[in-house]
Motif scaffolding. Structure first.
Motif, PDB file in Angstrom:
ATOM      1  N   THR A 181      -1.336   7.172 -10.028  1.00 26.30           N
ATOM      2  CA  THR A 181      -1.413   5.813 -10.027  1.00 26.30           C
ATOM      3  C   THR A 181      -1.837   5.155  -8.771  1.00 26.30           C
ATOM      4  O   THR A 181      -1.527   5.591  -7.660  1.00 26.30           O
ATOM      5  N   PRO A 182      -2.822   4.384  -8.839  1.00 29.23           N
ATOM      6  CA  PRO A 182      -3.607   3.793  -7.675  1.00 29.23           C
ATOM      7  C   PRO A 182      -2.485   2.759  -6.927  1.00 29.23           C
ATOM      8  O   PRO A 182      -1.531   2.407  -7.394  1.00 29.23           O
ATOM      9  N   LEU A 183      -3.001   2.440  -5.589  1.00 30.34           N
ATOM     10  CA  LEU A 183      -2.156   1.663  -4.875  1.00 30.34           C
ATOM     11  C   LEU A 183      -2.909   0.232  -4.627  1.00 30.34           C
ATOM     12  O   LEU A 183      -4.189   0.447  -4.123  1.00 30.34           O
ATOM     13  N   LEU A 184      -2.194  -0.655  -4.732  1.00 28.15           N
ATOM     14  CA  LEU A 184      -2.959  -1.866  -4.050  1.00 28.15           C
ATOM     15  C   LEU A 184      -2.120  -2.299  -2.836  1.00 28.15           C
ATOM     16  O   LEU A 184      -0.993  -2.568  -2.631  1.00 28.15           O
ATOM     17  N   PHE A 185      -3.204  -2.505  -1.840  1.00 29.73           N
ATOM     18  CA  PHE A 185      -2.637  -2.960  -0.717  1.00 29.73           C
ATOM     19  C   PHE A 185      -2.469  -4.272  -0.421  1.00 29.73           C
ATOM     20  O   PHE A 185      -3.350  -5.180  -1.017  1.00 29.73           O
ATOM     21  N   THR A 186      -1.194  -5.012   0.103  1.00 32.79           N
ATOM     22  CA  THR A 186      -0.975  -6.334   0.238  1.00 32.79           C
ATOM     23  C   THR A 186      -0.244  -6.411   1.790  1.00 32.79           C
ATOM     24  O   THR A 186       0.343  -5.600   2.255  1.00 32.79           O
ATOM     25  N   TYR A 187      -0.577  -7.544   2.403  1.00 31.64           N
ATOM     26  CA  TYR A 187       0.114  -7.737   3.717  1.00 31.64           C
ATOM     27  C   TYR A 187       0.556  -9.323   3.748  1.00 31.64           C
ATOM     28  O   TYR A 187      -0.077 -10.224   3.514  1.00 31.64           O
ATOM     29  N   LEU A 188       1.900  -9.209   3.888  1.00 30.98           N
ATOM     30  CA  LEU A 188       2.541 -10.698   4.115  1.00 30.98           C
ATOM     31  C   LEU A 188       2.643 -11.060   5.578  1.00 30.98           C
ATOM     32  O   LEU A 188       2.962 -10.352   6.652  1.00 30.98           O
ATOM     33  N   GLU A 189       1.952 -12.299   5.794  1.00 33.13           N
ATOM     34  CA  GLU A 189       1.943 -12.759   7.011  1.00 33.13           C
ATOM     35  C   GLU A 189       2.798 -14.073   7.174  1.00 33.13           C
ATOM     36  O   GLU A 189       2.807 -14.960   6.568  1.00 33.13           O
ATOM     37  N   PRO A 219      -2.767  11.714   0.067  1.00 38.51           N
ATOM     38  CA  PRO A 219      -1.533  11.976   0.924  1.00 38.51           C
ATOM     39  C   PRO A 219      -1.077  10.619   1.769  1.00 38.51           C
ATOM     40  O   PRO A 219      -2.058   9.720   2.289  1.00 38.51           O
ATOM     41  N   ILE A 220       0.086  10.974   2.276  1.00 36.99           N
ATOM     42  CA  ILE A 220       0.603   9.691   2.792  1.00 36.99           C
ATOM     43  C   ILE A 220      -0.155   9.231   4.239  1.00 36.99           C
ATOM     44  O   ILE A 220      -0.399   8.095   4.478  1.00 36.99           O
ATOM     45  N   GLN A 221      -0.644  10.330   5.013  1.00 34.13           N
ATOM     46  CA  GLN A 221      -1.227   9.956   6.294  1.00 34.13           C
ATOM     47  C   GLN A 221      -2.685   9.245   6.005  1.00 34.13           C
ATOM     48  O   GLN A 221      -3.159   8.368   6.721  1.00 34.13           O
ATOM     49  N   GLN A 222      -3.246   9.581   4.708  1.00 35.18           N
ATOM     50  CA  GLN A 222      -4.602   8.990   4.501  1.00 35.18           C
ATOM     51  C   GLN A 222      -4.287   7.732   3.899  1.00 35.18           C
ATOM     52  O   GLN A 222      -5.057   6.826   4.179  1.00 35.18           O
ATOM     53  N   VAL A 223      -3.169   7.489   3.258  1.00 35.33           N
ATOM     54  CA  VAL A 223      -2.796   5.920   2.873  1.00 35.33           C
ATOM     55  C   VAL A 223      -2.437   5.151   3.904  1.00 35.33           C
ATOM     56  O   VAL A 223      -3.048   3.922   4.131  1.00 35.33           O
ATOM     57  N   TYR A 224      -1.789   5.696   4.914  1.00 32.79           N
ATOM     58  CA  TYR A 224      -1.110   4.884   6.197  1.00 32.79           C
ATOM     59  C   TYR A 224      -2.581   4.461   6.833  1.00 32.79           C
ATOM     60  O   TYR A 224      -2.520   3.341   7.221  1.00 32.79           O
ATOM     61  N   ALA A 225      -3.592   5.144   7.059  1.00 33.81           N
ATOM     62  CA  ALA A 225      -4.493   5.179   8.015  1.00 33.81           C
ATOM     63  C   ALA A 225      -5.353   4.067   7.257  1.00 33.81           C
ATOM     64  O   ALA A 225      -6.111   3.145   7.997  1.00 33.81           O
ATOM     65  N   ALA A 226      -5.683   3.966   5.992  1.00 32.54           N
ATOM     66  CA  ALA A 226      -6.504   3.072   5.293  1.00 32.54           C
ATOM     67  C   ALA A 226      -5.907   1.808   5.269  1.00 32.54           C
ATOM     68  O   ALA A 226      -6.446   0.566   5.587  1.00 32.54           O
ATOM     69  N   TYR A 227      -4.585   1.702   4.994  1.00 34.39           N
ATOM     70  CA  TYR A 227      -3.769   0.534   4.937  1.00 34.39           C
ATOM     71  C   TYR A 227      -3.768  -0.135   6.416  1.00 34.39           C
ATOM     72  O   TYR A 227      -4.228  -1.258   6.702  1.00 34.39           O
ATOM     73  N   LYS A 228      -3.616   0.642   7.661  1.00 36.26           N
ATOM     74  CA  LYS A 228      -3.740   0.261   8.835  1.00 36.26           C
ATOM     75  C   LYS A 228      -4.970  -0.580   9.228  1.00 36.26           C
ATOM     76  O   LYS A 228      -5.113  -1.574   9.550  1.00 36.26           O
ATOM     77  N   GLN A 229      -6.228   0.148   8.752  1.00 39.68           N
ATOM     78  CA  GLN A 229      -7.443  -0.107   8.956  1.00 39.68           C
ATOM     79  C   GLN A 229      -7.813  -1.501   8.375  1.00 39.68           C
ATOM     80  O   GLN A 229      -8.313  -2.320   9.166  1.00 39.68           O
ATOM     81  N   TRP A 230      -7.103  -1.672   7.122  1.00 41.86           N
ATOM     82  CA  TRP A 230      -7.416  -2.807   6.427  1.00 41.86           C
ATOM     83  C   TRP A 230      -6.592  -4.046   7.232  1.00 41.86           C
ATOM     84  O   TRP A 230      -6.980  -5.204   7.393  1.00 41.86           O
ATOM     85  N   VAL A 231      -5.372  -3.811   7.471  1.00 37.68           N
ATOM     86  CA  VAL A 231      -4.566  -4.908   8.033  1.00 37.68           C
ATOM     87  C   VAL A 231      -4.983  -5.265   9.217  1.00 37.68           C
ATOM     88  O   VAL A 231      -4.711  -6.649   9.771  1.00 37.68           O
ATOM     89  N   LEU A 232      -5.334  -4.290  10.016  1.00 37.16           N
ATOM     90  CA  LEU A 232      -5.980  -4.861  11.628  1.00 37.16           C
ATOM     91  C   LEU A 232      -7.062  -5.820  11.454  1.00 37.16           C
ATOM     92  O   LEU A 232      -7.400  -6.448  12.434  1.00 37.16           O
ATOM     93  N   THR A 233      -7.926  -5.843  10.270  1.00 35.51           N
ATOM     94  CA  THR A 233      -8.793  -6.782  10.106  1.00 35.51           C
ATOM     95  C   THR A 233      -8.180  -8.289   9.868  1.00 35.51           C
ATOM     96  O   THR A 233      -8.817  -9.192  10.010  1.00 35.51           O
ATOM     97  N   ILE A 234      -7.076  -8.325   9.695  1.00 39.60           N
ATOM     98  CA  ILE A 234      -6.252  -9.433   9.455  1.00 39.60           C
ATOM     99  C   ILE A 234      -5.404  -9.856  10.568  1.00 39.60           C
ATOM    100  O   ILE A 234      -5.336 -11.013  11.067  1.00 39.60           O
ATOM    101  N   ASN A 235      -4.784  -9.106  11.124  1.00 36.38           N
ATOM    102  CA  ASN A 235      -3.957  -8.936  12.347  1.00 36.38           C
ATOM    103  C   ASN A 235      -4.039  -8.077  13.227  1.00 36.38           C
ATOM    104  O   ASN A 235      -3.118  -6.776  12.993  1.00 36.38           O
ATOM    105  N   PRO A 236      -4.701  -8.259  14.428  1.00 36.74           N
ATOM    106  CA  PRO A 236      -4.709  -7.003  15.241  1.00 36.74           C
ATOM    107  C   PRO A 236      -3.567  -6.395  16.150  1.00 36.74           C
ATOM    108  O   PRO A 236      -3.564  -5.359  16.597  1.00 36.74           O
ATOM    109  N   ASN A 237      -2.453  -7.403  15.749  1.00 34.68           N
ATOM    110  CA  ASN A 237      -1.279  -7.197  16.532  1.00 34.68           C
ATOM    111  C   ASN A 237      -0.052  -6.575  15.620  1.00 34.68           C
ATOM    112  O   ASN A 237       1.101  -6.756  15.807  1.00 34.68           O
ATOM    113  N   ALA A 238      -0.386  -6.189  14.400  1.00 33.84           N
ATOM    114  CA  ALA A 238       0.444  -5.833  13.371  1.00 33.84           C
ATOM    115  C   ALA A 238       1.352  -4.602  13.518  1.00 33.84           C
ATOM    116  O   ALA A 238       2.192  -4.199  12.939  1.00 33.84           O
TER     117      ALA A 238
END
Length: 257
Positions: A181-189, A219-238
């Protein structure tokens, strides 16, 4: 498509707090459907329209729904607003296939909370002390057998105390990889400012939900890294600067969702 089978052992032995879940593809709890419709009116047309101004940015959910019958929707978690605000942003006609992974020790602690969690949220109770893997097996079964399912889950496992995104638990990757099952990244600001941990009720204000890319199972480390990379484009202090992603992924799967 499976036939009706009320004598199925899985049905007869199902705990009462799980009987709102469509473990059979043709079973629909009409009472839950009605309650969720009423809840959706309050949530979408009152609470997140007049009290909290919810803004959704990114790919519209109706476009995602056409290509993704099954999704695990993940987000940062710092407030009790998080799950309901994501639900409020999703068109009402998709709610029959929308579920939320919720902590059993919080959302199923008394009759009122249990009623609300079952019939309004479509919550799947997660026992955070479960050592037998029952919660994992339940979600894996639902993701495998249901023809459509969108599952909201917060991979940090609990609300952040300071609003910074914590490391992800392994459960989200277990669900995703084992069921493909794929994952959809979302971020609440703005969630932390409106309803931080310990505050009794939310404050009025603006909340923004960013809808990001669909990520393949991994793997979770891969998912976390991709999510972090995407969120940092929205909020560098997240994130905390010293966050050390990837620790703990070698523990047994059933220990922590």
């Amino acid at each position: 498509m499976k036939d009706w089978n009320y004598e199925n052992e899985q049905w007869t032995k199902l705990p009462t707090y799980l009987k709102h879940l469509p473990l059979f593809t043709r079973h629909i709890d009409m009472f839950s459907v009605f309650m969720r419709f009423l809840w959706s009116i309050f949530l979408k047309n009152v609470a997140f329209k007049f009290y909290i101004r919810l803004q959704v940015k990114g790919t519209p959910f109706k476009e995602i729904y056409r290509t993704q019958p099954k999704l695990i929707i993940i987000s940062n978690h710092a407030s009790h607003l998080d799950a309901v605000s994501i639900a409020a942003s999703i068109p009402r006609r998709y709610w029959l296939n929308l579920y939320i992974a919720a902590a059993k020790d919080y959302f199923f602690t008394n009759a009122l909370f249990t009623f609300f969690s079952k019939h309004c949220l479509g919550a799947i109770p997660i026992d955070r002390k479960d050592r037998r893997g029952e919660a994992i097996n339940l979600i894996l079964k639902l993701l495998t057998e249901l023809p459509r399912m969108w599952l909201i889950i917060f991979p940090e496992g609990t609300r952040s105390k300071d609003g910074k995104i914590q490391e992800f638990k392994r459960g989200v990757s277990i669900f995703s990889e084992r069921t493909q099952t794929p994952l959809l990244f979302t971020y609440l600001e703005g969630n932390m400012e409106l309803w931080p941990k310990g505050q009794p009720i939310p404050l009025p204000g603006k909340l923004v939900l960013h809808v990001g890319p669909v990520h393949p199972p991994g793997p979770i480390q891969q998912v976390y890294a991709a999510y972090k990379q995407w969120v940092l484009t929205i909020n560098p202090n997240a994130f905390h600067e010293t966050a050390n992603e990837g620790e703990g992924e070698t523990k047994d799967d059933s220990e922590q969702v």
